[in-house]
Write an enzyme that holds these catalytic residues in place. Structure first.
Site, PDB file in Angstrom:
ATOM      1  N   ARG A 234       0.997  -1.413  -0.020  1.00  0.00           N
ATOM      2  CA  ARG A 234       0.082  -0.002  -0.153  1.00  0.00           C
ATOM      3  C   ARG A 234       1.196   1.437   0.172  1.00  0.00           C
ATOM      4  O   ARG A 234       1.777   1.292   0.633  1.00  0.00           O
ATOM      5  CB  ARG A 234      -1.047  -0.300   1.410  1.00  0.00           C
ATOM      6  CG  ARG A 234      -2.023  -0.510   1.458  1.00  0.00           C
ATOM      7  CD  ARG A 234      -3.541  -0.787   0.149  1.00  0.00           C
ATOM      8  NE  ARG A 234      -4.110  -1.191  -0.122  1.00  0.00           N
ATOM      9  CZ  ARG A 234      -4.673  -2.194  -0.877  1.00  0.00           C
ATOM     10  NH1 ARG A 234      -3.251  -2.551  -1.491  1.00  0.00           N
ATOM     11  NH2 ARG A 234      -5.691  -2.897  -1.727  1.00  0.00           N
ATOM     12  N   GLU A 263      -2.698   7.724  -4.207  1.00  0.00           N
ATOM     13  CA  GLU A 263      -2.762   7.192  -5.471  1.00  0.00           C
ATOM     14  C   GLU A 263      -4.231   7.707  -5.212  1.00  0.00           C
ATOM     15  O   GLU A 263      -5.148   6.999  -6.985  1.00  0.00           O
ATOM     16  CB  GLU A 263      -2.457   5.627  -6.059  1.00  0.00           C
ATOM     17  CG  GLU A 263      -3.493   4.497  -5.001  1.00  0.00           C
ATOM     18  CD  GLU A 263      -3.028   3.442  -5.005  1.00  0.00           C
ATOM     19  OE1 GLU A 263      -1.780   2.897  -4.774  1.00  0.00           O
ATOM     20  OE2 GLU A 263      -3.965   2.494  -5.301  1.00  0.00           O
ATOM     21  N   HIS A 295      -0.889   0.342  -9.835  1.00  0.00           N
ATOM     22  CA  HIS A 295      -1.559  -0.522  -8.841  1.00  0.00           C
ATOM     23  C   HIS A 295      -2.809  -1.487 -10.405  1.00  0.00           C
ATOM     24  O   HIS A 295      -3.415  -2.162  -9.752  1.00  0.00           O
ATOM     25  CB  HIS A 295      -2.728  -0.280  -8.262  1.00  0.00           C
ATOM     26  CG  HIS A 295      -3.492  -0.403  -7.064  1.00  0.00           C
ATOM     27  ND1 HIS A 295      -3.995   0.398  -5.653  1.00  0.00           N
ATOM     28  CD2 HIS A 295      -3.361  -1.861  -6.689  1.00  0.00           C
ATOM     29  CE1 HIS A 295      -3.324  -0.914  -4.629  1.00  0.00           C
ATOM     30  NE2 HIS A 295      -3.801  -1.958  -5.538  1.00  0.00           N
TER      31      HIS A 295
HETATM   32  P1  NAI Z   1      -1.550 -11.162   4.258  1.00  0.00           P
HETATM   33  O1  NAI Z   1      -2.674 -11.128   5.630  1.00  0.00           O
HETATM   34  O2  NAI Z   1      -1.832 -12.717   4.285  1.00  0.00           O
HETATM   35  O3  NAI Z   1      -0.284 -10.646   4.782  1.00  0.00           O
HETATM   36  C1  NAI Z   1       0.399  -9.957   5.345  1.00  0.00           C
HETATM   37  C2  NAI Z   1       1.310  -9.984   6.392  1.00  0.00           C
HETATM   38  O4  NAI Z   1       1.892  -8.598   7.070  1.00  0.00           O
HETATM   39  C3  NAI Z   1       1.092 -11.693   7.529  1.00  0.00           C
HETATM   40  O5  NAI Z   1       1.932 -11.507   7.585  1.00  0.00           O
HETATM   41  C4  NAI Z   1       0.740 -10.207   9.216  1.00  0.00           C
HETATM   42  O6  NAI Z   1       1.280 -11.030  10.334  1.00  0.00           O
HETATM   43  C5  NAI Z   1       2.082  -8.966   8.479  1.00  0.00           C
HETATM   44  N1  NAI Z   1       1.894  -7.974   9.388  1.00  0.00           N
HETATM   45  C6  NAI Z   1       0.851  -6.946   9.533  1.00  0.00           C
HETATM   46  N2  NAI Z   1       1.317  -5.775  10.482  1.00  0.00           N
HETATM   47  C7  NAI Z   1       2.678  -5.497  10.069  1.00  0.00           C
HETATM   48  C8  NAI Z   1       3.473  -4.999  10.391  1.00  0.00           C
HETATM   49  N3  NAI Z   1       2.833  -4.184  11.617  1.00  0.00           N
HETATM   50  N4  NAI Z   1       5.141  -4.430  10.347  1.00  0.00           N
HETATM   51  C9  NAI Z   1       5.226  -6.143   9.849  1.00  0.00           C
HETATM   52  N5  NAI Z   1       4.384  -7.352   9.371  1.00  0.00           N
HETATM   53  C10 NAI Z   1       2.519  -6.634   9.400  1.00  0.00           C
HETATM   54  O7  NAI Z   1      -1.747 -10.233   3.031  1.00  0.00           O
HETATM   55  P2  NAI Z   1      -1.451 -10.299   1.756  1.00  0.00           P
HETATM   56  O8  NAI Z   1      -2.371 -11.534   0.880  1.00  0.00           O
HETATM   57  O9  NAI Z   1      -0.374 -10.761   1.635  1.00  0.00           O
HETATM   58  O10 NAI Z   1      -1.491  -8.871   1.204  1.00  0.00           O
HETATM   59  C11 NAI Z   1      -0.442  -8.279   1.274  1.00  0.00           C
HETATM   60  C12 NAI Z   1      -1.225  -6.486   0.936  1.00  0.00           C
HETATM   61  O11 NAI Z   1      -0.321  -6.239  -0.232  1.00  0.00           O
HETATM   62  C13 NAI Z   1      -2.704  -6.298   1.324  1.00  0.00           C
HETATM   63  O12 NAI Z   1      -2.935  -5.871   2.822  1.00  0.00           O
HETATM   64  C14 NAI Z   1      -2.491  -5.130   1.157  1.00  0.00           C
HETATM   65  O13 NAI Z   1      -2.595  -3.832   0.865  1.00  0.00           O
HETATM   66  C15 NAI Z   1      -2.109  -5.681  -0.815  1.00  0.00           C
HETATM   67  N6  NAI Z   1      -2.253  -6.233  -2.028  1.00  0.00           N
HETATM   68  C16 NAI Z   1      -1.477  -4.888  -2.922  1.00  0.00           C
HETATM   69  C17 NAI Z   1      -2.254  -5.876  -4.393  1.00  0.00           C
HETATM   70  C18 NAI Z   1      -1.664  -5.298  -5.182  1.00  0.00           C
HETATM   71  O14 NAI Z   1      -2.567  -5.141  -6.592  1.00  0.00           O
HETATM   72  N7  NAI Z   1      -0.580  -3.814  -5.303  1.00  0.00           N
HETATM   73  C19 NAI Z   1      -3.006  -6.537  -4.848  1.00  0.00           C
HETATM   74  C20 NAI Z   1      -3.922  -7.130  -3.441  1.00  0.00           C
HETATM   75  C21 NAI Z   1      -2.926  -7.190  -1.940  1.00  0.00           C
END
Ligand code: NAI
Length: 341
Positions: A234, A263, A295
């Site tokens: 993000r 964005e 994005h």
């Molecule tokens: P997920 O929930 O599987 O993984 C996120 C990880 O970040 C988890 O392991 C969590 O423990 C960790 N985390 C949470 N808070 C944290 C912190 N303060 N410090 C360090 N680690 C922390 O989510 P996923 O599916 O891997 O997606 C991650 C992010 O990717 C989403 O939240 C979204 O913002 C972004 N995203 C971007 C897309 C794009 O098109 N550019 C598409 C899909 C997701």
């Protein structure tokens, strides 16, 4: 159920229509949800939203007044929805937590490789019939250290891909996953250690109060000189102005972004008629070692199909008076980051 689908882009409408298979009346609205556009949800029990939509407290209150009861987020990230406000208003919210972590992880690799091998410059030179290789020297990914901030679904898939490249992996996460370490050799460390040791850093943590500007001027100063930063998580996890300064000073060697702090109202739309829609983004793009995509990391056929199917599954459940599979609740208590010795 009558559903207003905001930010409904042409590339996803056929997927949603096919998934709904006539069970729901979908009204596609191309503009994003905002206080100004919320009235278009009149007559709908549900809205379907994307990351570009504004589902802040006043907008949710307006939707609730109009009779909307369900908010189906067509994305994994849901920082655009004020969940406590939704709960207060009795609105049920669900997201699509996993539709293709491969799509995003593979796009992160695409940014890394394109920046490293200078594909932007190479393409421009070749189109000018300049076949020299000067200025195109890259580095082997094999043997390099890559630090992943957030090692969940996407970070985990990326760890697997980079393990295949022969990279050494470091991770920073509030919830370490021992199985990931076992599978890929990823070692959990503190954030400063990750920054100091990594040749490439890739961001996959969600946006929250804890992660907003997690990567700021202070942290960038702790990066290995000339390191590459990739953000497909993000935009606001990175202080973009600080990143520009770090690029200009040479501290940051490369920057690859699929998400951008400012964005909203910019990405997903055609701004060709405006001279300078976003001066900061223009300054970034003037740097030769910057690559930005708007994005699009999620944008694969497989991901679009999965997003549509899960979104319609949620609508089906709500129409039958059942809870949806991925309902969101207001944020749980903050966990402290953990690192292994
Ligand atoms: P997920 O929930 O599987 O993984 C996120 C990880 O970040 C988890 O392991 C969590 O423990 C960790 N985390 C949470 N808070 C944290 C912190 N303060 N410090 C360090 N680690 C922390 O989510 P996923 O599916 O891997 O997606 C991650 C992010 O990717 C989403 O939240 C979204 O913002 C972004 N995203 C971007 C897309 C794009 O098109 N550019 C598409 C899909 C997701």
């Amino acid at each position: 159920m009558h559903v207003t689908v905001f930010s409904a882009h042409a590339y996803e409408q056929p997927h949603l229509t096919a998934a709904a298979a006539g069970r729901h009346a979908l009204r596609f609205v191309e503009t994003p949800l905002s206080l100004g556009t919320a009235a278009q949800a009149a007559g709908s029990q549900a809205v379907a939203l994307f990351t570009s939509d504004d589902a802040s407290a006043p907008v949710l209150a307006r939707l609730a007044e109009l009779g909307v009861r369900y908010v189906a987020v067509r994305a994994a990230g849901h920082d655009q929805v004020d969940l406590p406000a939704a709960a207060r208003l009795g609105l049920r919210v669900a997201n699509v937590p996993a539709y293709s972590p491969y799509a995003v992880a593979e796009h992160a690799v695409a940014l890394m490789l394109a920046l490293n091998r200078r594909l932007r410059q190479a393409d421009q030179q070749l189109r000018r019939h300049d076949y020299r290789l000067d200025g195109l020297v890259g580095f082997d990914l094999h043997g390099k250290t890559v630090g992943l901030i957030g090692c969940g679904r996407i970070g985990g898939v990326l760890a697997g891909i980079l393990h295949g490249f022969g990279c050494r992996l470091l991770g920073y996460d509030v919830q370490p996953d021992p199985a990931l370490s076992q599978r890929t050799g990823l070692r959990y460390v503190s954030l400063p250690e990750l920054c100091a040791a990594s040749d490439i850093i890739s961001v996959h943590a969600p946006l929250s109060a804890e992660t907003r500007h997690l990567i700021d001027a202070d942290l960038l100063a702790q990066f290995k000189p000339g390191a590459m930063l990739i953000n497909t998580g993000r935009g606001a996890v990175l202080d973009t102005a600080a990143a520009l300064a770090a690029l200009q000073s040479g501290r940051l060697g490369y920057l690859g972004l699929d998400v951008y702090e400012h964005e909203r109202g910019l990405f997903f739309e055609d701004h060709r008629q405006e001279a300078t829609p976003d001066p900061l983004l223009d300054k970034l793009l003037q740097q030769p070692n910057v690559l930005v995509t708007g994005h699009q990391a999620f944008l694969t056929r497989e991901a679009l199909g999965n997003i549509a199917t899960t979104t319609v599954d949620h609508l089906d459940a709500w129409a039958q008076g059942q809870p949806a599979a991925h309902e969101l609740q207001p944020a749980p208590p903050v966990l402290q980051p953990v690192c292994s010795p």
